[in-house]
Design a protein around this motif. Structure first.
Motif, short mmCIF file in Angstrom:
data_model
loop_
_atom_site.label_atom_id
_atom_site.label_comp_id
_atom_site.label_asym_id
_atom_site.label_seq_id
_atom_site.Cartn_x
_atom_site.Cartn_y
_atom_site.Cartn_z
N ILE A 1 -2.58 0.74 10.80
CA ILE A 1 -1.16 0.96 10.38
C ILE A 1 -1.18 1.45 8.78
CG2 ILE A 1 1.14 0.44 10.06
CD1 ILE A 1 0.85 -1.28 12.49
N SER A 2 -2.06 0.21 7.96
CA SER A 2 -2.03 0.62 6.51
C SER A 2 -2.80 1.91 6.35
CB SER A 2 -2.52 -0.45 6.07
OG SER A 2 -3.88 -0.83 6.01
N SER A 3 -3.64 2.25 7.36
CA SER A 3 -4.69 3.39 6.87
C SER A 3 -4.00 4.90 7.81
CB SER A 3 -6.01 3.15 7.49
OG SER A 3 -6.28 2.35 6.94
N LEU A 4 -3.15 4.66 8.78
CA LEU A 4 -2.73 5.78 9.41
C LEU A 4 -1.21 6.43 8.99
CD1 LEU A 4 -4.21 4.83 12.87
CD2 LEU A 4 -5.14 6.14 11.32
N ALA A 5 -0.66 5.38 8.34
CA ALA A 5 0.90 5.89 8.26
C ALA A 5 0.91 6.99 7.34
CB ALA A 5 1.65 4.61 7.74
N TYR A 6 0.09 7.45 6.63
CA TYR A 6 0.10 8.47 5.88
C TYR A 6 -0.50 9.69 6.33
CZ TYR A 6 -4.80 8.09 4.43
OH TYR A 6 -6.08 8.04 4.40
N ARG A 7 -0.70 9.65 7.72
CA ARG A 7 -1.24 10.89 8.56
C ARG A 7 -2.57 11.56 7.92
NH1 ARG A 7 2.15 12.38 12.55
NH2 ARG A 7 4.60 11.43 12.12
N TRP B 1 3.48 9.25 2.59
CA TRP B 1 3.60 8.07 3.59
C TRP B 1 4.83 8.59 4.49
CZ3 TRP B 1 0.60 3.58 3.95
CH2 TRP B 1 1.11 2.65 4.64
N ASP B 2 4.61 8.18 5.89
CA ASP B 2 5.68 8.70 6.85
C ASP B 2 6.28 7.13 7.35
OD1 ASP B 2 7.08 9.22 9.00
OD2 ASP B 2 5.93 10.94 9.45
N ARG B 3 7.60 6.93 6.89
CA ARG B 3 8.15 5.57 7.17
C ARG B 3 8.41 5.66 8.68
NH1 ARG B 3 10.21 2.17 3.14
NH2 ARG B 3 10.37 0.90 4.71
N ASP B 4 9.07 6.65 9.00
CA ASP B 4 9.15 6.72 10.70
C ASP B 4 8.04 6.57 11.56
OD1 ASP B 4 12.05 7.05 10.05
OD2 ASP B 4 11.81 9.24 10.14
N PHE B 5 6.81 7.12 10.84
CA PHE B 5 5.38 6.91 11.72
C PHE B 5 5.01 5.59 11.68
CE2 PHE B 5 0.74 8.35 12.04
CZ PHE B 5 1.14 8.27 13.50
N GLU B 6 5.25 4.76 10.54
CA GLU B 6 4.98 3.53 10.14
C GLU B 6 5.66 2.74 11.10
OE1 GLU B 6 6.39 -0.11 7.18
OE2 GLU B 6 5.89 2.05 6.22
N LYS B 7 7.06 2.73 11.30
CA LYS B 7 7.87 2.05 12.18
C LYS B 7 7.29 2.11 13.85
CE LYS B 7 11.85 2.18 9.39
NZ LYS B 7 13.36 2.64 8.95
N LYS B 8 7.00 3.56 14.07
CA LYS B 8 6.42 3.87 15.39
C LYS B 8 5.19 3.08 15.63
CE LYS B 8 5.17 7.83 18.08
NZ LYS B 8 3.46 7.42 18.23
N LEU B 9 4.21 2.92 14.68
CA LEU B 9 3.07 2.20 14.90
C LEU B 9 3.20 0.66 14.91
CD1 LEU B 9 0.57 4.08 12.31
CD2 LEU B 9 0.65 4.44 14.76
N LEU B 10 4.08 0.14 14.20
CA LEU B 10 4.21 -1.35 14.37
C LEU B 10 4.93 -1.36 15.63
CD1 LEU B 10 6.12 -1.95 10.70
CD2 LEU B 10 4.20 -3.06 11.52
N ALA B 11 5.73 -0.71 16.17
CA ALA B 11 6.31 -1.06 17.44
C ALA B 11 5.38 -0.79 18.51
CB ALA B 11 7.36 -0.08 17.79
N GLU B 12 4.39 0.09 18.49
CA GLU B 12 3.42 0.58 19.23
C GLU B 12 2.30 -0.73 19.63
OE1 GLU B 12 1.81 4.20 19.06
OE2 GLU B 12 3.45 5.25 19.97
N PHE B 13 2.03 -1.22 18.17
CA PHE B 13 0.93 -2.18 18.12
C PHE B 13 1.35 -3.49 18.28
CE2 PHE B 13 -2.08 0.52 15.10
CZ PHE B 13 -2.25 1.39 16.08
N VAL C 1 0.70 -1.43 -0.01
CA VAL C 1 -0.10 0.13 -0.04
C VAL C 1 0.73 1.32 -0.17
CG1 VAL C 1 -1.61 -1.28 1.08
CG2 VAL C 1 -0.16 -0.10 2.58
N ARG C 2 2.00 1.25 0.41
CA ARG C 2 2.95 2.54 0.64
C ARG C 2 3.09 2.91 -0.72
NH1 ARG C 2 7.34 -0.09 1.98
NH2 ARG C 2 6.88 -0.07 4.23
N PRO C 3 3.41 2.58 -1.90
CA PRO C 3 3.53 3.43 -3.19
C PRO C 3 2.11 4.20 -3.56
CG PRO C 3 4.30 1.15 -3.31
CD PRO C 3 3.60 1.14 -2.10
N MET C 4 0.99 3.74 -2.87
CA MET C 4 -0.20 4.50 -3.26
C MET C 4 -0.29 5.94 -2.81
SD MET C 4 -2.91 1.17 -2.77
CE MET C 4 -2.74 -0.35 -3.42
N TYR C 5 0.37 6.13 -1.78
CA TYR C 5 0.29 7.41 -1.35
C TYR C 5 1.64 8.37 -1.32
CZ TYR C 5 -3.39 5.10 1.47
OH TYR C 5 -4.62 4.45 1.67
N GLY C 6 2.63 7.57 -2.02
CA GLY C 6 3.66 8.29 -2.47
C GLY C 6 4.45 9.21 -1.25
#
Length: 215
Positions: free
Chosen positions: A52-58, A18-30, A10-15
């Motif tokens: 995560i797939s819906s929130l990582a692009y803020r 997409w926040d990779r650092d935020f993605e990693k943060k969410l993965l760790a928290e969840f 899904v990441r390429p769909m948001y160009g």
């Protein structure tokens, strides 16, 4: 797919959004298993992966449809806590459609109640709860339901010498005067606040009564 493969997809769909650092943060928290296939995840884990797939692009607006369905109490609490922390930190708006009124009451600032697909009531939770009261009367004798009841008196019923109804626009002085005028034999009157679930049930019953054919 695994969770990382889902995010790779899904990441390429948001160009650039997409926040990779935020993605990693969410993965760790969840605390999601990264090697388990999506089809083998529990309901709660699958919900977190979808988030995560819906929130990582803020996003500025998050729309969730019956998000609590099938979640055990612990996962539900973790889900709510995590979502509330994120929305407070990020300043997002979360729009939830749910019949789980107790959970909605825990965190919602504002609610809307639908009747036949249309918004019947929309206000801040505290304002709604300030308007509604459950009223119970003890009469000196059994009487039929009087005519001309105020429109804000919902689901009025008399059983024996007890009368009960929900006042959907409560005012102490007006309610007292209406009771004395319409039910002069009142021996006692009890009024109590209602939680959001009780308010929803009272409104739903009144809607059902409106749809029933009149004799």
């Amino acid at each position: 797919m695994t969770v990382p493969q889902l995010l790779d997809y899904v990441r390429p769909m948001y160009g650039k959004h997409w926040d990779r650092d935020f993605e990693k943060k969410l993965l760790a928290e969840f605390d999601l298993p990264l090697k388990t296939k999506l089809r083998s995840l529990s309901r709660g884990q699958a919900m977190k992966a979808a988030l995560i797939s819906s929130l990582a692009y803020r996003p500025q607006l998050v729309v969730l449809d019956e998000p609590f369905s099938g979640l055990d109490p612990l996962v539900r609490d973790e889900f709510l806590t995590g979502l509330l922390e994120l929305t407070e930190t990020e300043g997002w708006t979360v729009w939830i459609s749910s019949h789980d009124i107790e959970e909605v009451e825990r965190f919602a600032d504002r609610v809307a109640i639908l009747n036949a697909g249309r918004i019947d009531l929309q206000d801040d939770v505290e304002a709604i709860q300030a308007r509604f009261r459950a009223v119970e009367l003890v009469l000196d004798q059994e009487i039929p339901v009087p005519a001309g009841l105020p429109p804000q008196w919902l689901n009025f019923q008399i059983k024996g010498r007890a009368a009960r109804f929900t006042d959907s626009n409560y005012d102490e002085s007006r309610s007292t005067a209406d009771c004395q005028s319409l039910l002069p034999g009142v021996l006692s009157r009890q009024v109590r606040p209602m939680n959001l679930r009780e308010i929803f049930v009272a409104l739903a019953k009144s809607y059902r009564g409106q749809r029933e054919p009149q004799p």
